[in-house]
Design a protein around this motif. Sequence first.
Motif, PDB file in Angstrom:
ATOM      1  N   GLY A 243      22.478  37.156  26.652  1.00  0.00           N
ATOM      2  CA  GLY A 243      22.518  36.440  25.380  1.00  0.00           C
ATOM      3  C   GLY A 243      23.813  36.614  24.617  1.00  0.00           C
ATOM      4  O   GLY A 243      23.989  36.037  23.550  1.00  0.00           O
ATOM      5  N   GLY A 244      24.733  37.404  25.157  1.00  0.00           N
ATOM      6  CA  GLY A 244      25.992  37.666  24.472  1.00  0.00           C
ATOM      7  C   GLY A 244      27.135  36.888  25.100  1.00  0.00           C
ATOM      8  O   GLY A 244      26.949  35.974  25.887  1.00  0.00           O
ATOM      9  N   ASP A 245      28.347  37.278  24.741  1.00  0.00           N
ATOM     10  CA  ASP A 245      29.558  36.654  25.262  1.00  0.00           C
ATOM     11  C   ASP A 245      30.236  37.590  26.249  1.00  0.00           C
ATOM     12  O   ASP A 245      30.014  38.803  26.231  1.00  0.00           O
ATOM     13  CB  ASP A 245      30.539  36.363  24.119  1.00  0.00           C
ATOM     14  CG  ASP A 245      30.033  35.266  23.189  1.00  0.00           C
ATOM     15  OD1 ASP A 245      29.343  34.356  23.676  1.00  0.00           O
ATOM     16  OD2 ASP A 245      30.330  35.336  21.986  1.00  0.00           O
ATOM     17  N   LEU A 246      31.068  37.039  27.089  1.00  0.00           N
ATOM     18  CA  LEU A 246      31.876  37.860  27.976  1.00  0.00           C
ATOM     19  C   LEU A 246      32.773  38.748  27.129  1.00  0.00           C
ATOM     20  O   LEU A 246      33.284  38.337  26.086  1.00  0.00           O
ATOM     21  CB  LEU A 246      32.734  36.981  28.885  1.00  0.00           C
ATOM     22  CG  LEU A 246      31.977  36.226  29.977  1.00  0.00           C
ATOM     23  CD1 LEU A 246      32.876  35.183  30.619  1.00  0.00           C
ATOM     24  CD2 LEU A 246      31.457  37.189  31.023  1.00  0.00           C
ATOM     25  N   ALA A 247      32.966  39.977  27.569  1.00  0.00           N
ATOM     26  CA  ALA A 247      33.807  40.926  26.846  1.00  0.00           C
ATOM     27  C   ALA A 247      35.229  40.877  27.406  1.00  0.00           C
ATOM     28  O   ALA A 247      35.434  40.622  28.588  1.00  0.00           O
ATOM     29  CB  ALA A 247      33.228  42.330  26.966  1.00  0.00           C
ATOM     30  N   ILE A 248      36.188  41.131  26.533  1.00  0.00           N
ATOM     31  CA  ILE A 248      37.597  41.156  26.927  1.00  0.00           C
ATOM     32  C   ILE A 248      38.009  42.608  27.168  1.00  0.00           C
ATOM     33  O   ILE A 248      37.728  43.493  26.366  1.00  0.00           O
ATOM     34  CB  ILE A 248      38.490  40.530  25.827  1.00  0.00           C
ATOM     35  CG1 ILE A 248      38.039  39.094  25.515  1.00  0.00           C
ATOM     36  CG2 ILE A 248      39.952  40.570  26.224  1.00  0.00           C
ATOM     37  CD1 ILE A 248      38.123  38.146  26.687  1.00  0.00           C
ATOM     38  N   GLY A 249      38.681  42.842  28.288  1.00  0.00           N
ATOM     39  CA  GLY A 249      39.140  44.180  28.636  1.00  0.00           C
ATOM     40  C   GLY A 249      40.391  44.571  27.869  1.00  0.00           C
ATOM     41  O   GLY A 249      40.979  43.758  27.143  1.00  0.00           O
ATOM     42  N   VAL A 250      40.837  45.799  28.048  1.00  0.00           N
ATOM     43  CA  VAL A 250      41.990  46.317  27.311  1.00  0.00           C
ATOM     44  C   VAL A 250      43.286  45.596  27.657  1.00  0.00           C
ATOM     45  O   VAL A 250      44.207  45.530  26.845  1.00  0.00           O
ATOM     46  CB  VAL A 250      42.155  47.844  27.524  1.00  0.00           C
ATOM     47  CG1 VAL A 250      41.008  48.596  26.903  1.00  0.00           C
ATOM     48  CG2 VAL A 250      42.289  48.178  28.987  1.00  0.00           C
ATOM     49  N   SER A 251      43.384  45.028  28.850  1.00  0.00           N
ATOM     50  CA  SER A 251      44.605  44.323  29.245  1.00  0.00           C
ATOM     51  C   SER A 251      44.519  42.820  29.001  1.00  0.00           C
ATOM     52  O   SER A 251      45.385  42.068  29.428  1.00  0.00           O
ATOM     53  CB  SER A 251      44.927  44.609  30.717  1.00  0.00           C
ATOM     54  OG  SER A 251      43.869  44.155  31.542  1.00  0.00           O
ATOM     55  N   GLY A 252      43.444  42.376  28.313  1.00  0.00           N
ATOM     56  CA  GLY A 252      43.309  40.967  27.976  1.00  0.00           C
ATOM     57  C   GLY A 252      42.540  40.139  28.984  1.00  0.00           C
ATOM     58  O   GLY A 252      42.306  38.955  28.775  1.00  0.00           O
ATOM     59  N   ASP A 253      42.140  40.721  30.090  1.00  0.00           N
ATOM     60  CA  ASP A 253      41.330  40.008  31.073  1.00  0.00           C
ATOM     61  C   ASP A 253      39.854  40.277  30.790  1.00  0.00           C
ATOM     62  O   ASP A 253      39.507  40.881  29.791  1.00  0.00           O
ATOM     63  CB  ASP A 253      41.714  40.443  32.489  1.00  0.00           C
ATOM     64  CG  ASP A 253      41.588  41.937  32.697  1.00  0.00           C
ATOM     65  OD1 ASP A 253      41.391  42.655  31.705  1.00  0.00           O
ATOM     66  OD2 ASP A 253      41.686  42.388  33.854  1.00  0.00           O
ATOM     67  N   LEU A 254      38.983  39.814  31.660  1.00  0.00           N
ATOM     68  CA  LEU A 254      37.556  40.059  31.465  1.00  0.00           C
ATOM     69  C   LEU A 254      37.225  41.530  31.689  1.00  0.00           C
ATOM     70  O   LEU A 254      37.703  42.142  32.650  1.00  0.00           O
ATOM     71  CB  LEU A 254      36.718  39.215  32.430  1.00  0.00           C
ATOM     72  CG  LEU A 254      36.709  37.718  32.174  1.00  0.00           C
ATOM     73  CD1 LEU A 254      35.883  37.005  33.237  1.00  0.00           C
ATOM     74  CD2 LEU A 254      36.175  37.394  30.793  1.00  0.00           C
ATOM     75  N   ALA A 255      36.414  42.089  30.801  1.00  0.00           N
ATOM     76  CA  ALA A 255      35.972  43.478  30.952  1.00  0.00           C
ATOM     77  C   ALA A 255      34.960  43.565  32.083  1.00  0.00           C
ATOM     78  O   ALA A 255      34.217  42.613  32.338  1.00  0.00           O
ATOM     79  CB  ALA A 255      35.360  43.979  29.645  1.00  0.00           C
ATOM     80  N   LEU A 256      34.946  44.698  32.742  1.00  0.00           N
ATOM     81  CA  LEU A 256      34.007  44.919  33.836  1.00  0.00           C
ATOM     82  C   LEU A 256      32.977  45.964  33.439  1.00  0.00           C
ATOM     83  O   LEU A 256      33.258  46.860  32.655  1.00  0.00           O
ATOM     84  CB  LEU A 256      34.754  45.382  35.088  1.00  0.00           C
ATOM     85  CG  LEU A 256      35.768  44.409  35.665  1.00  0.00           C
ATOM     86  CD1 LEU A 256      36.470  45.029  36.855  1.00  0.00           C
ATOM     87  CD2 LEU A 256      35.115  43.098  36.045  1.00  0.00           C
TER      88      LEU A 256
END
Length: 120
Positions: free
Chosen positions: A9-22
């Motif tokens: 139900g949430g949004d994709l998270a952004i990682g520390v380097s600006g890509d998608l968080a894992l």
Amino acid sequence: MADAALVFGGDLAIGVSGDLALAGGSGLTEQRVLRRLLTNPGDYIWQLSYGAGLGQFVGVAGAAGAVGAVTRAQLLAEARVAQSPLPQIAVEQTGTSGIALTIAYQDAMTGQATALTLPV
């Protein structure tokens, strides 16, 4: 193996380097458990038995037994939830149509014990 960090139900998270968080480890297992419990049965067309559909029980009086049964069945089908020790599920009726669901399970990949509490 890591997966995209995405809470149901949430949004994709952004990682520390600006890509998608894992998400990995216990965080990934928790994501998978929540996704399995909140997905409606039949919505995942490649595996029709996937999903507990806990949303269907919101506001339904006397549904505590059904919530416990469907939760147990889906947790036992989740590969990242250890089968030994068995997951512990507590369902408490709150008021006329509220349910508090508490789940304690062991992560099969990391061995870490985790507890989740969900209002239904």
